[in-house]
Write a protein that holds these residues in place. Structure first.
Motif, PDB file in Angstrom:
ATOM      1  N   SER A  12      66.526  49.463   0.997  1.00  0.00           N
ATOM      2  CA  SER A  12      65.412  49.036   0.529  1.00  0.00           C
ATOM      3  C   SER A  12      65.110  47.811   1.493  1.00  0.00           C
ATOM      4  CB  SER A  12      65.699  48.426  -0.762  1.00  0.00           C
ATOM      5  OG  SER A  12      65.752  49.437  -1.708  1.00  0.00           O
ATOM      6  N   GLU A  36      71.866  39.546   5.872  1.00  0.00           N
ATOM      7  CA  GLU A  36      72.690  40.603   5.026  1.00  0.00           C
ATOM      8  C   GLU A  36      73.908  39.705   4.813  1.00  0.00           C
ATOM      9  OE1 GLU A  36      73.117  43.477   3.429  1.00  0.00           O
ATOM     10  OE2 GLU A  36      75.291  42.829   3.384  1.00  0.00           O
ATOM     11  N   SER A  61      72.312  62.493   0.074  1.00  0.00           N
ATOM     12  CA  SER A  61      71.266  63.031   0.213  1.00  0.00           C
ATOM     13  C   SER A  61      70.113  62.562  -0.593  1.00  0.00           C
ATOM     14  CB  SER A  61      71.318  64.531  -0.348  1.00  0.00           C
ATOM     15  OG  SER A  61      71.889  64.672  -1.633  1.00  0.00           O
ATOM     16  N   ASN A 441      66.674  49.105  -6.101  1.00  0.00           N
ATOM     17  CA  ASN A 441      66.724  50.039  -6.947  1.00  0.00           C
ATOM     18  C   ASN A 441      66.561  49.691  -8.488  1.00  0.00           C
ATOM     19  OD1 ASN A 441      69.060  49.262  -7.887  1.00  0.00           O
ATOM     20  ND2 ASN A 441      70.441  50.609  -6.886  1.00  0.00           N
ATOM     21  N   ILE A 446      66.040  54.851  -8.852  1.00  0.00           N
ATOM     22  CA  ILE A 446      67.284  54.246  -8.193  1.00  0.00           C
ATOM     23  C   ILE A 446      67.493  55.261  -6.909  1.00  0.00           C
ATOM     24  CG2 ILE A 446      68.614  56.090  -9.556  1.00  0.00           C
ATOM     25  CD1 ILE A 446      70.597  53.704  -9.881  1.00  0.00           C
ATOM     26  N   VAL A 448      67.106  57.093  -3.050  1.00  0.00           N
ATOM     27  CA  VAL A 448      66.993  56.799  -1.948  1.00  0.00           C
ATOM     28  C   VAL A 448      65.538  56.516  -1.501  1.00  0.00           C
ATOM     29  CG1 VAL A 448      67.115  57.069   0.713  1.00  0.00           C
ATOM     30  CG2 VAL A 448      69.304  57.383  -1.029  1.00  0.00           C
TER      31      VAL A 448
HETATM   32  C1  LIG Z   1      78.187  56.262  -4.916  1.00  0.00           C
HETATM   33  C2  LIG Z   1      76.664  56.412  -4.894  1.00  0.00           C
HETATM   34  C3  LIG Z   1      76.224  57.501  -4.795  1.00  0.00           C
HETATM   35  C4  LIG Z   1      74.808  57.675  -4.584  1.00  0.00           C
HETATM   36  N1  LIG Z   1      74.064  58.789  -4.470  1.00  0.00           N
HETATM   37  C5  LIG Z   1      72.993  58.898  -4.296  1.00  0.00           C
HETATM   38  C6  LIG Z   1      72.105  60.138  -3.863  1.00  0.00           C
HETATM   39  O1  LIG Z   1      72.969  61.115  -3.438  1.00  0.00           O
HETATM   40  N2  LIG Z   1      71.059  60.153  -3.423  1.00  0.00           N
HETATM   41  C7  LIG Z   1      70.109  59.183  -3.867  1.00  0.00           C
HETATM   42  O2  LIG Z   1      68.654  59.159  -3.983  1.00  0.00           O
HETATM   43  N3  LIG Z   1      70.627  58.246  -4.419  1.00  0.00           N
HETATM   44  C8  LIG Z   1      71.743  57.894  -4.398  1.00  0.00           C
HETATM   45  N4  LIG Z   1      72.459  56.621  -4.826  1.00  0.00           N
HETATM   46  C9  LIG Z   1      71.652  55.477  -5.090  1.00  0.00           C
HETATM   47  C10 LIG Z   1      70.991  55.041  -3.866  1.00  0.00           C
HETATM   48  O3  LIG Z   1      71.820  54.910  -2.778  1.00  0.00           O
HETATM   49  C11 LIG Z   1      70.950  53.318  -3.856  1.00  0.00           C
HETATM   50  O4  LIG Z   1      70.072  53.199  -5.451  1.00  0.00           O
HETATM   51  C12 LIG Z   1      70.357  52.732  -2.792  1.00  0.00           C
HETATM   52  O5  LIG Z   1      71.110  52.838  -1.505  1.00  0.00           O
HETATM   53  C13 LIG Z   1      70.088  51.209  -2.938  1.00  0.00           C
HETATM   54  O6  LIG Z   1      69.769  50.555  -1.851  1.00  0.00           O
HETATM   55  P1  LIG Z   1      69.202  48.845  -1.958  1.00  0.00           P
HETATM   56  O7  LIG Z   1      68.786  48.655  -0.248  1.00  0.00           O
HETATM   57  O8  LIG Z   1      68.380  48.869  -3.046  1.00  0.00           O
HETATM   58  O9  LIG Z   1      70.587  48.173  -2.480  1.00  0.00           O
HETATM   59  P2  LIG Z   1      72.198  47.996  -1.840  1.00  0.00           P
HETATM   60  O10 LIG Z   1      72.458  49.256  -1.115  1.00  0.00           O
HETATM   61  O11 LIG Z   1      73.063  47.575  -3.049  1.00  0.00           O
HETATM   62  O12 LIG Z   1      71.939  46.739  -0.758  1.00  0.00           O
HETATM   63  C14 LIG Z   1      71.721  45.850  -1.009  1.00  0.00           C
HETATM   64  C15 LIG Z   1      71.927  44.640  -0.145  1.00  0.00           C
HETATM   65  O13 LIG Z   1      71.975  43.380  -0.282  1.00  0.00           O
HETATM   66  C16 LIG Z   1      72.952  42.694   0.357  1.00  0.00           C
HETATM   67  N5  LIG Z   1      73.124  41.395  -0.457  1.00  0.00           N
HETATM   68  C17 LIG Z   1      72.973  40.975  -1.927  1.00  0.00           C
HETATM   69  N6  LIG Z   1      73.189  39.679  -2.101  1.00  0.00           N
HETATM   70  C18 LIG Z   1      72.684  39.213  -1.045  1.00  0.00           C
HETATM   71  C19 LIG Z   1      72.550  37.667  -0.934  1.00  0.00           C
HETATM   72  N7  LIG Z   1      72.624  36.898  -1.620  1.00  0.00           N
HETATM   73  N8  LIG Z   1      72.253  37.346   0.690  1.00  0.00           N
HETATM   74  C20 LIG Z   1      72.226  38.513   1.516  1.00  0.00           C
HETATM   75  N9  LIG Z   1      72.364  39.610   1.297  1.00  0.00           N
HETATM   76  C21 LIG Z   1      72.892  40.058   0.239  1.00  0.00           C
HETATM   77  C22 LIG Z   1      74.196  43.282  -0.196  1.00  0.00           C
HETATM   78  O14 LIG Z   1      75.203  42.998   0.816  1.00  0.00           O
HETATM   79  C23 LIG Z   1      73.764  44.766   0.131  1.00  0.00           C
HETATM   80  O15 LIG Z   1      73.939  45.285   1.444  1.00  0.00           O
HETATM   81  C24 LIG Z   1      73.842  56.508  -4.848  1.00  0.00           C
HETATM   82  C25 LIG Z   1      74.489  55.241  -4.928  1.00  0.00           C
HETATM   83  C26 LIG Z   1      75.821  55.235  -4.984  1.00  0.00           C
HETATM   84  C27 LIG Z   1      76.587  53.810  -5.293  1.00  0.00           C
END
Ligand SMILES: Cc1cc2nc3c(=O)[nH]c(=O)nc-3n(C[C@H](O)[C@H](O)[C@H](O)COP(=O)(O)OP(=O)(O)OC[C@H]3O[C@@H](n4cnc5c(N)ncnc54)[C@H](O)[C@@H]3O)c2cc1C
Length: 475
Positions: A12, A36, A61, A441, A446, A448
């Motif tokens: 995100s 990060e 995926s 998410n 939720i 990708v």
């Molecule tokens: C095991 C698993 C399988 C999945 N499979 C799928 C799939 O096949 N297909 C699909 O579409 N989706 C899938 N998902 C869901 C999708 O991958 C996630 O919803 C998405 O990657 C979340 O991205 P994000 O950037 O919102 O959050 P995150 O990936 O959680 O990233 C948040 C980031 O913020 C950082 N952060 C947190 N607090 C702070 C702070 N105070 N200061 C600085 N940095 C901070 C963290 O370190 C992290 O790097 C899956 C999720 C998981 C866990």
């Protein structure tokens, strides 16, 4: 020059950074810094290579029908790296009384659309099959309150479909509990279909027919899309486009405060910095903590969004060892089976390029909303559990050539009853606070593609994004 802070370097936050970079390259007077807290970018998106096999630690995926990930890949110039799931081999099994039972043809998500395969399937009892047939007569019904997924599915097809399909599918996708997740937030299409058609089966058939007509002679698109070298390719392609000077690793943000028409970003190690706007691309509970001193009500609503944890265990085998497995993408395990494993994907069947000739990969999922305790197991205990359950379910006794365990603590936002109203309250308040945007998410999906869209919209909220990117935005 407008200065923007992005907090969180998952997909995100990276998407927000990419679209800001794009606006900057197109002439917008802005600069951005991505903070990060960890040592790696991509959040739960991470791919590894082990013994020539591609191991996905998090997402493997994305859903092809949601456009934002495909659009981003095109904008990044990696569209030629996209691969589709091997849908000709798509067969999924449900564990019933310890044995694999194939999901019947014509089951769309959890809605039956073909009478004969459903009638012949041992997955459902006769009373459930009769109920499924009667569902075709359901009259349209406006949704009055925020029902749970379990309530909606049970009203249509009965409790067995909740236990054998809805619950395992949602613990696979959301790490969630069908008895708690909001139907309106998680399955909005089902709610719309019920309002228009009454019967979900009739609505699915109509949607399928319409899609086939609009596709004409074009082949159906694969259900899932990935990248040849794994989802990490998306992270790496974004990083190639960002200015390395704009990225600050191991930079944990503690608080953000509005100050003199801008924002003060308070870092754990390096003191405070001034920005004009902030994009919080962290989990909602982190965003709630960061904003606690800004607006208590907003922080409370963010903190009220709960999360579940997930564990993936990937096992690499020689294909000879996997001869006893049936064909298909893998299996789901209903809660009533009493195992810790929620699902298992036969990765080498689902996508090409994942395992070299003669090798195969199984990916098992544990954890979810009902088993937070699994995180406390050691790797050895985790592997022992998975081996035991694979032996019981698919008679696989062989030891793998490698094993990898990944723990994702609090990674999956849970869209529980009241989610839509809560997000509306959050967004109303955020729109009143100048220079603040949220991504992640926790709000509108939720998966990708939805996370990418959230990053793009957040970038657009704090600075204009080039028009062609936004033109793919339909919810
Ligand atoms: C095991 C698993 C399988 C999945 N499979 C799928 C799939 O096949 N297909 C699909 O579409 N989706 C899938 N998902 C869901 C999708 O991958 C996630 O919803 C998405 O990657 C979340 O991205 P994000 O950037 O919102 O959050 P995150 O990936 O959680 O990233 C948040 C980031 O913020 C950082 N952060 C947190 N607090 C702070 C702070 N105070 N200061 C600085 N940095 C901070 C963290 O370190 C992290 O790097 C899956 C999720 C998981 C866990």
């Amino acid at each position: 020059m407008k200065r923007i802070a992005i907090v969180g370097g998952g997909i995100s936050g990276l998407s927000a950074a990419f679209y800001l970079e794009k606006a900057r390259a197109a002439g917008a007077e802005l600069e951005y810094t991505l903070f990060e807290s960890g040592q790696r970018l991509g959040g739960s998106m991470y791919s590894d290579r082990v013994e020539g096999c591609l191991v996905e630690a998090g997402p493997d995926s994305f859903l092809t029908e949601k456009p934002w990930a495909l659009t981003l890949c095109k904008e990044l110039g990696i569209a030629d790296q996209l691969i589709g799931s091997n849908d000709a081999q798509r067969k999924t099994y449900i564990v019933v009384n310890g044995r694999l039972v194939v999901m019947p043809d014509g089951l769309m998500f959890m809605v039956p659309t073909r009478i004969v395969p459903t009638a012949l399937s041992p997955l459902f009892s006769w009373s459930t099959k009769i109920r499924m047939a009667r569902e075709l007569l359901h009259p349209p019904r406006p949704m009055q309150d925020d029902e749970t997924v379990a309530e909606l599915v049970e009203r249509h097809f009965g409790a067995q479909v909740v236990d054998r399909l809805a619950d395992p599918l949602l613990s696979g996708v959301y790490g969630g509990d069908a008895a708690k997740l909001s139907a309106r937030a998680v399955l909005p299409r089902f709610v719309e279909m019920e309002e228009k058609y009454g019967s979900l089966s009739r609505a699915m058939l109509a949607a399928h027919k319409k899609m086939a007509q609009s596709r004409g002679k074009q082949p159906a698109r694969p259900l899932f899309t990935s990248l040849k070298d794994g989802m990490q390719q998306l992270v790496d392609a974004i990083l190639d486009r960002l200015d390395p000077e704009s990225i600050r690793m191991r930079s944990h943000v503690r608080r953000v405060y509005p100050e003199d028409g801008g924002w003060r970003v308070s870092l754990e190690m390096n003191g405070d910095e001034r920005y004009d706007s902030v994009v919080l691309a962290t989990p909602a509970n982190v965003a709630g903590t960061l904003l606690d001193g800004v607006d208590r009500g907003l922080a409370r609503n963010l903190l009220d969004i709960t999360y579940s944890s997930s564990v993936t265990v990937t096992l690499g085998y020689y294909l000879d060892q996997l001869k006893g497995l049936p064909p298909g993408f893998g299996f789901l395990v209903p809660r009533s089976e009493g195992t810790r494993m929620l699902a298992c994907t036969f990765v080498h069947n689902k996508f090409p390029h994942r395992a070299p000739e003669g090798k195969g990969i199984l990916r098992c999922f544990l954890g979810g909303a009902r088993d937070e305790a699994v995180l406390a197991l050691t790797d050895d205990e985790m592997l022992e559990t998975v081996h035991r359950e694979l032996r019981d379910i698919v008679k696989l006794d062989a030891r793998p050539m490698f094993a990898r365990v990944y723990r994702w603590r609090g990674a999956m936002a849970q869209y529980e009853s009241g989610h839509i109203a809560r997000v509306q309250r959050i967004e109303r308040r955020v729109s009143e606070i100048p220079g603040l945007a949220l991504a992640g998410n926790a709000y509108h999906g939720i998966g990708v593609p939805d996370c990418i869209r959230s990053g793009m919209e957040a970038a657009n909220a704090v600075a204009p994004v080039p028009v062609e990117s936004l033109s793919t935005q339909q919810r």
